[in-house]
Write an enzyme that holds these catalytic residues in place. Structure first.
Site, PDB file in Angstrom:
ATOM      1  N   GLU A 113       0.848 -15.294  10.988  1.00  0.00           N
ATOM      2  CA  GLU A 113       1.360 -14.118  11.748  1.00  0.00           C
ATOM      3  C   GLU A 113      -0.002 -13.552  12.703  1.00  0.00           C
ATOM      4  O   GLU A 113      -1.000 -13.985  12.718  1.00  0.00           O
ATOM      5  CB  GLU A 113       1.683 -13.165  10.655  1.00  0.00           C
ATOM      6  CG  GLU A 113       2.950 -13.370   9.874  1.00  0.00           C
ATOM      7  CD  GLU A 113       3.180 -12.417   9.002  1.00  0.00           C
ATOM      8  OE1 GLU A 113       2.707 -11.326   8.719  1.00  0.00           O
ATOM      9  OE2 GLU A 113       3.932 -12.580   8.030  1.00  0.00           O
ATOM     10  N   HIS A 241       5.200  -1.325  14.235  1.00  0.00           N
ATOM     11  CA  HIS A 241       5.536  -3.063  13.916  1.00  0.00           C
ATOM     12  C   HIS A 241       6.250  -3.108  15.240  1.00  0.00           C
ATOM     13  O   HIS A 241       7.069  -2.343  16.021  1.00  0.00           O
ATOM     14  CB  HIS A 241       6.447  -3.371  12.944  1.00  0.00           C
ATOM     15  CG  HIS A 241       6.540  -4.942  12.650  1.00  0.00           C
ATOM     16  ND1 HIS A 241       7.073  -5.653  13.636  1.00  0.00           N
ATOM     17  CD2 HIS A 241       6.056  -5.531  11.816  1.00  0.00           C
ATOM     18  CE1 HIS A 241       6.863  -6.871  12.927  1.00  0.00           C
ATOM     19  NE2 HIS A 241       6.250  -6.697  11.937  1.00  0.00           N
ATOM     20  N   ARG A 288      -1.196  -6.521  16.123  1.00  0.00           N
ATOM     21  CA  ARG A 288       0.034  -5.674  16.037  1.00  0.00           C
ATOM     22  C   ARG A 288      -0.369  -4.404  17.161  1.00  0.00           C
ATOM     23  O   ARG A 288       0.672  -4.005  17.706  1.00  0.00           O
ATOM     24  CB  ARG A 288       0.207  -5.068  14.837  1.00  0.00           C
ATOM     25  CG  ARG A 288       1.356  -5.571  14.169  1.00  0.00           C
ATOM     26  CD  ARG A 288       1.867  -5.115  12.799  1.00  0.00           C
ATOM     27  NE  ARG A 288       2.144  -6.410  12.000  1.00  0.00           N
ATOM     28  CZ  ARG A 288       2.646  -6.298  10.912  1.00  0.00           C
ATOM     29  NH1 ARG A 288       2.423  -5.170  10.130  1.00  0.00           N
ATOM     30  NH2 ARG A 288       2.998  -7.287  10.278  1.00  0.00           N
ATOM     31  N   HIS A 349       5.653   1.617  10.869  1.00  0.00           N
ATOM     32  CA  HIS A 349       5.778   0.525   9.815  1.00  0.00           C
ATOM     33  C   HIS A 349       4.827   1.103   8.581  1.00  0.00           C
ATOM     34  O   HIS A 349       5.328   0.565   7.295  1.00  0.00           O
ATOM     35  CB  HIS A 349       5.474  -0.677  10.406  1.00  0.00           C
ATOM     36  CG  HIS A 349       5.662  -1.753   9.482  1.00  0.00           C
ATOM     37  ND1 HIS A 349       6.691  -2.312   9.160  1.00  0.00           N
ATOM     38  CD2 HIS A 349       4.779  -2.915   9.533  1.00  0.00           C
ATOM     39  CE1 HIS A 349       6.750  -3.358   8.360  1.00  0.00           C
ATOM     40  NE2 HIS A 349       5.357  -3.625   8.587  1.00  0.00           N
ATOM     41  N   ARG A 384      -4.365  -2.618  10.424  1.00  0.00           N
ATOM     42  CA  ARG A 384      -4.032  -3.438   9.360  1.00  0.00           C
ATOM     43  C   ARG A 384      -3.659  -5.018  10.041  1.00  0.00           C
ATOM     44  O   ARG A 384      -2.841  -5.109  10.993  1.00  0.00           O
ATOM     45  CB  ARG A 384      -3.015  -3.070   8.384  1.00  0.00           C
ATOM     46  CG  ARG A 384      -2.630  -4.169   7.350  1.00  0.00           C
ATOM     47  CD  ARG A 384      -1.574  -3.541   6.425  1.00  0.00           C
ATOM     48  NE  ARG A 384      -0.443  -3.398   7.040  1.00  0.00           N
ATOM     49  CZ  ARG A 384       0.694  -4.169   6.921  1.00  0.00           C
ATOM     50  NH1 ARG A 384       0.520  -5.240   6.318  1.00  0.00           N
ATOM     51  NH2 ARG A 384       1.776  -3.792   7.571  1.00  0.00           N
TER      52      ARG A 384
HETATM   53  P1  FAD Z   1       6.227   1.272  -2.619  1.00  0.00           P
HETATM   54  O1  FAD Z   1       6.523  -0.272  -2.612  1.00  0.00           O
HETATM   55  O2  FAD Z   1       6.646   1.729  -1.172  1.00  0.00           O
HETATM   56  O3  FAD Z   1       6.659   2.046  -3.751  1.00  0.00           O
HETATM   57  C1  FAD Z   1       6.634   3.695  -3.787  1.00  0.00           C
HETATM   58  C2  FAD Z   1       7.066   4.102  -4.980  1.00  0.00           C
HETATM   59  O4  FAD Z   1       6.758   5.273  -5.054  1.00  0.00           O
HETATM   60  C3  FAD Z   1       8.656   3.966  -5.213  1.00  0.00           C
HETATM   61  O5  FAD Z   1       9.025   3.563  -6.568  1.00  0.00           O
HETATM   62  C4  FAD Z   1       9.075   5.392  -5.040  1.00  0.00           C
HETATM   63  O6  FAD Z   1      10.311   5.706  -5.816  1.00  0.00           O
HETATM   64  C5  FAD Z   1       7.797   5.991  -5.685  1.00  0.00           C
HETATM   65  N1  FAD Z   1       7.726   7.404  -5.338  1.00  0.00           N
HETATM   66  C6  FAD Z   1       7.521   7.823  -4.178  1.00  0.00           C
HETATM   67  N2  FAD Z   1       7.171   9.380  -4.153  1.00  0.00           N
HETATM   68  C7  FAD Z   1       7.606   9.655  -5.151  1.00  0.00           C
HETATM   69  C8  FAD Z   1       7.648  10.794  -6.146  1.00  0.00           C
HETATM   70  N3  FAD Z   1       7.418  12.012  -5.430  1.00  0.00           N
HETATM   71  N4  FAD Z   1       7.836  10.830  -7.508  1.00  0.00           N
HETATM   72  C9  FAD Z   1       8.168   9.689  -8.065  1.00  0.00           C
HETATM   73  N5  FAD Z   1       7.987   8.336  -7.603  1.00  0.00           N
HETATM   74  C10 FAD Z   1       7.906   8.432  -6.074  1.00  0.00           C
HETATM   75  N6  FAD Z   1       3.368  -5.868   3.861  1.00  0.00           N
HETATM   76  C11 FAD Z   1       2.756  -7.291   3.470  1.00  0.00           C
HETATM   77  O7  FAD Z   1       1.613  -7.207   3.057  1.00  0.00           O
HETATM   78  N7  FAD Z   1       3.575  -8.342   4.012  1.00  0.00           N
HETATM   79  C12 FAD Z   1       4.831  -8.249   4.517  1.00  0.00           C
HETATM   80  O8  FAD Z   1       5.570  -9.187   4.605  1.00  0.00           O
HETATM   81  C13 FAD Z   1       5.372  -6.804   4.552  1.00  0.00           C
HETATM   82  N8  FAD Z   1       6.755  -6.444   5.282  1.00  0.00           N
HETATM   83  C14 FAD Z   1       6.992  -5.488   5.168  1.00  0.00           C
HETATM   84  C15 FAD Z   1       8.315  -5.207   5.909  1.00  0.00           C
HETATM   85  C16 FAD Z   1       8.916  -4.004   5.888  1.00  0.00           C
HETATM   86  C17 FAD Z   1      10.414  -3.919   6.365  1.00  0.00           C
HETATM   87  C18 FAD Z   1       8.294  -2.746   5.470  1.00  0.00           C
HETATM   88  C19 FAD Z   1       8.635  -1.397   5.628  1.00  0.00           C
HETATM   89  C20 FAD Z   1       6.812  -2.919   5.133  1.00  0.00           C
HETATM   90  C21 FAD Z   1       6.325  -4.305   4.918  1.00  0.00           C
HETATM   91  N9  FAD Z   1       5.045  -4.575   4.416  1.00  0.00           N
HETATM   92  C22 FAD Z   1       4.539  -5.693   4.437  1.00  0.00           C
HETATM   93  C23 FAD Z   1       4.306  -3.450   3.858  1.00  0.00           C
HETATM   94  C24 FAD Z   1       4.349  -3.541   2.212  1.00  0.00           C
HETATM   95  O9  FAD Z   1       5.778  -3.631   1.782  1.00  0.00           O
HETATM   96  C25 FAD Z   1       3.960  -2.027   1.782  1.00  0.00           C
HETATM   97  O10 FAD Z   1       2.922  -1.505   2.290  1.00  0.00           O
HETATM   98  C26 FAD Z   1       4.240  -2.347   0.095  1.00  0.00           C
HETATM   99  O11 FAD Z   1       5.037  -2.564  -0.330  1.00  0.00           O
HETATM  100  C27 FAD Z   1       3.581  -0.850  -0.424  1.00  0.00           C
HETATM  101  O12 FAD Z   1       3.610  -0.892  -1.820  1.00  0.00           O
HETATM  102  P2  FAD Z   1       3.612   0.223  -2.765  1.00  0.00           P
HETATM  103  O13 FAD Z   1       3.544  -0.206  -4.275  1.00  0.00           O
HETATM  104  O14 FAD Z   1       2.294   1.031  -2.278  1.00  0.00           O
HETATM  105  O15 FAD Z   1       4.499   1.254  -2.540  1.00  0.00           O
HETATM  106  C1  SIN Z   2       6.317  -8.656   9.039  1.00  0.00           C
HETATM  107  O1  SIN Z   2       7.045  -9.758   8.172  1.00  0.00           O
HETATM  108  O2  SIN Z   2       6.418  -8.923  10.326  1.00  0.00           O
HETATM  109  C2  SIN Z   2       5.790  -7.632   8.356  1.00  0.00           C
HETATM  110  C3  SIN Z   2       4.423  -8.138   7.664  1.00  0.00           C
HETATM  111  C4  SIN Z   2       3.765  -6.909   7.381  1.00  0.00           C
HETATM  112  O3  SIN Z   2       3.768  -5.879   7.447  1.00  0.00           O
HETATM  113  O4  SIN Z   2       2.573  -7.190   6.876  1.00  0.00           O
END
Ligand code: FAD
Ligand code: SIN
Length: 523
Positions: A113, A241, A288, A349, A384
């Site tokens: 990527e 993104h 990015r 993003h 990032r």
């Molecule tokens: P999340 O997975 O967002 O979980 C948050 C949790 O907190 C949820 O369960 C929610 O209900 C809970 N929550 C929030 N507020 C409250 C509240 N007030 N009370 C109770 N619960 C609450 N990163 C990569 O490294 N590789 C990728 O390929 C990639 N692709 C992506 C594609 C997309 C479309 C997006 C949007 C992001 C992508 N990212 C990628 C970024 C990555 O997915 C996220 O940064 C990561 O998944 C965040 O994980 P997390 O556990 O921090 O939070």
């Molecule tokens: C993507 O698949 O392009 C998202 C990857 C990322 O946000 O790290």
């Protein structure tokens, strides 16, 4: 109702679930999630998870790529820690049941990527996050010490403030005893007392009109820690993104993974001309921040709402097999990506900043840890590197789990915590007041605090926000609690932090581009 648990985990994405699995043999765990357990940003991750797997790749190359993308603001020690601990954490993910694609020889099929000098992204088709969420969720549900509380919205963290003490922002003596949580099915506020609390609430993308983030991404954890007077940093670095599918009015925007550009897809303007060569020698695979700014510039110059991502020169069968979900989504809109160019536009993003943590995942408030997108670890700096967030989340969940277990016996449940005080709240708010304020905040952020900023735009954004902030605080004090009013309040807190920190940064760097401070390598 009062609950007592050793570990309180707020969030059920990769950070929350992997931390829970690691601490669960040492005490009771409550996982709070504001909607469904699997409705997380994690589940939408497409491209994959970065980790050095085979030569010629090396830790030094992954470290150098991360630091280069971060535009001088990464903490090298943290980058080294995450990169070198990544392979061990990937093994653990596999042990917990996640599958990553392999090639015909049985080796992992590594993708590339933007900003990566080698193929190093482990992935599961184009829905890696879904696969990771599935495996972690199944494993957590099977653990006898883990209890899920779904539809439980955390409102605020409990500190000395709730015992009537005055505490100063950034004070070294703030302690957390648990959280007040709204059971959204009964509308009652429960008190969760805990010895260790993990903030794993994800990002803030919903602050903008166009975003890839699901509706849960309202930055609640960051706002809660801010209100509890913990330190928040680097909020000005919001990552857009470059390639979300152009589908006006649809929220969240469907992501067209960067792995597609790693596979050979090329960015073109609407008249079919390539343009990335004007901005960076890595062209469509530059980091990015550079690609998103370049697209923004081309769209503004031409008055277009999108550019194209062209895959039509690539092998159609290979394309469909590697990217089945993108194929299905495009076909549903009448776009055959083996023959037609895909219209794409940048979308909010990822948040690089957030709750400041140290190398053990500890925040500046005693007993609170943070991991995942709501944490600011020093890994991402000003921008990032693609696919570095899932790996950072799991490495920091691991260090936070180790530190939590080690110090568990030094923490005790606090007694005499008052129940939630809802005195003076009788108003069932008119929903239009909330939805309109939210629209205004999104408008302010999108127009003035997006990919391109200026001192004047930031000042105007802050002036407008002050009015909405005052109105919302007044409404909040008088209203019966609801998710919507709490999320609006959190959104306003985070918006304030982004604008303030953007104003304080007197330079253009990484994702923060301010036209009053010219940047060397662009435009
Ligand atoms: P999340 O997975 O967002 O979980 C948050 C949790 O907190 C949820 O369960 C929610 O209900 C809970 N929550 C929030 N507020 C409250 C509240 N007030 N009370 C109770 N619960 C609450 N990163 C990569 O490294 N590789 C990728 O390929 C990639 N692709 C992506 C594609 C997309 C479309 C997006 C949007 C992001 C992508 N990212 C990628 C970024 C990555 O997915 C996220 O940064 C990561 O998944 C965040 O994980 P997390 O556990 O921090 O939070
Ligand atoms: C993507 O698949 O392009 C998202 C990857 C990322 O946000 O790290």
């Amino acid at each position: 109702m009062i609950h007592k648990v050793d570990f309180l985990v707020i969030g059920s994405g990769i950070a929350g679930l992997s931390y829970s699995l690691k601490v669960a043999d040492h005490g009771t765990v409550a996982i709070l999630t504001k909607t469904d357990i699997d409705e997380t940003t994690t589940r939408y991750a497409q491209g994959g998870i970065a980790s050095v797997t085979y030569e010629p790749d090396s830790f030094e190359k992954h470290i150098a790529d991360t630091i280069d993308a971060g535009d001088g603001l990464c903490d090298e020690n943290i980058v080294r820690k995450v990169v070198t601990e990544a392979p061990g954490q990937i093994k653990e993910l596999i042990k917990w049941g996640s599958h990553f694609d392999k090639d015909k020889k049985g080796d992992y099929d590594l993708a590339k990527e933007g900003g990566h000098s080698e193929h190093r992204i482990l992935h599961h088709k184009d829905n890696t996050g879904y696969e990771i969420q599935r495996a972690l969720s199944e494993k957590s549900k099977a653990h006898p010490n883990i209890k899920f509380y779904k539809d439980y919205f955390t409102i605020d963290l409990i500190t000395q403030h709730h015992l009537g003490e005055k505490i100063a922002r950034k004070s070294k003596n703030i302690e957390c005893y648990g959280a007040y949580v709204l059971n959204t099915k009964t509308n009652e506020v429960d008190t969760f007392l805990s010895k260790k609390i993990l903030m794993a609430t994800g990002g803030i993308g919903t602050i903008y009109h166009v975003t890839t983030n699901p509706t849960i991404a309202t930055g609640d954890g960051i706002a809660m820690v801010y209100r509890a007077k913990g330190i928040i940093e680097n909020m000005e670095f919001v990552q857009f993104h470059p390639t979300s599918l152009y589908e006006p009015g649809v929220r969240p925007s469907f992501l067209i993974t960067e792995a597609l550009r790693g596979f050979g897809a090329i960015l073109k303007t609407t008249d079919g001309k390539e343009f990335m060569y004007k901005y960076d020698k890595r062209e469509s695979l530059a980091p990015r921040d550079i690609v998103a700014r370049a697209i923004d510039n081309e769209m503004k110059n031409k008055g277009d709402d999108y550019v194209y991502l062209d895959c039509t020169h690539l092998d159609p069968e290979e394309l469909k097999s590697h990217f089945p979900n993108i194929n299905a989504k495009c076909l549903s809109l009448g776009i055959d990506f083996t023959k037609d160019k895909i219209p794409v536009t940048p979308a909010a993003h990822y948040l690089c900043g957030g709750i400041k943590v140290d190398e053990y995942g500890r925040t500046t408030i005693k007993n609170i840890y943070a991991a995942g997108e709501n944490a600011s670890t020093g890994m991402h700096g000003a921008n990032r590197l693609a696919s570095n967030s899932l790996i950072e989340a799991i490495v920091f969940a691991d260090v936070a789990a180790k530190s939590s277990i080690k110090t568990l016996d030094n923490s005790a449940f606090k007694s005499n915590i008052p129940c939630w005080d809802d005195e003076g709240t009788s108003l069932t708010e008119e929903m239009v007041l909330i939805t309109q304020s939210l629209k205004e905040v999104r408008q302010i952020m999108t127009s003035y605090v997006g990919i391109v900023r200026s001192n004047l735009r930031l000042k105007r954004a802050l002036d407008r926000l002050v009015i909405i902030h005052r109105e919302t605080e007044d409404l909040y004090k008088r209203s019966i609690l609801s998710i919507k009013i709490c999320e609006l309040r959190n959104t306003i807190n985070n918006t304030y932090l982004i604008i303030k920190m953007a104003m304080q940064r007197k330079e253009s760097r990484g994702l923060h581009y301010n036209i009053d401070y010219p940047m060397k390598n662009i435009m």
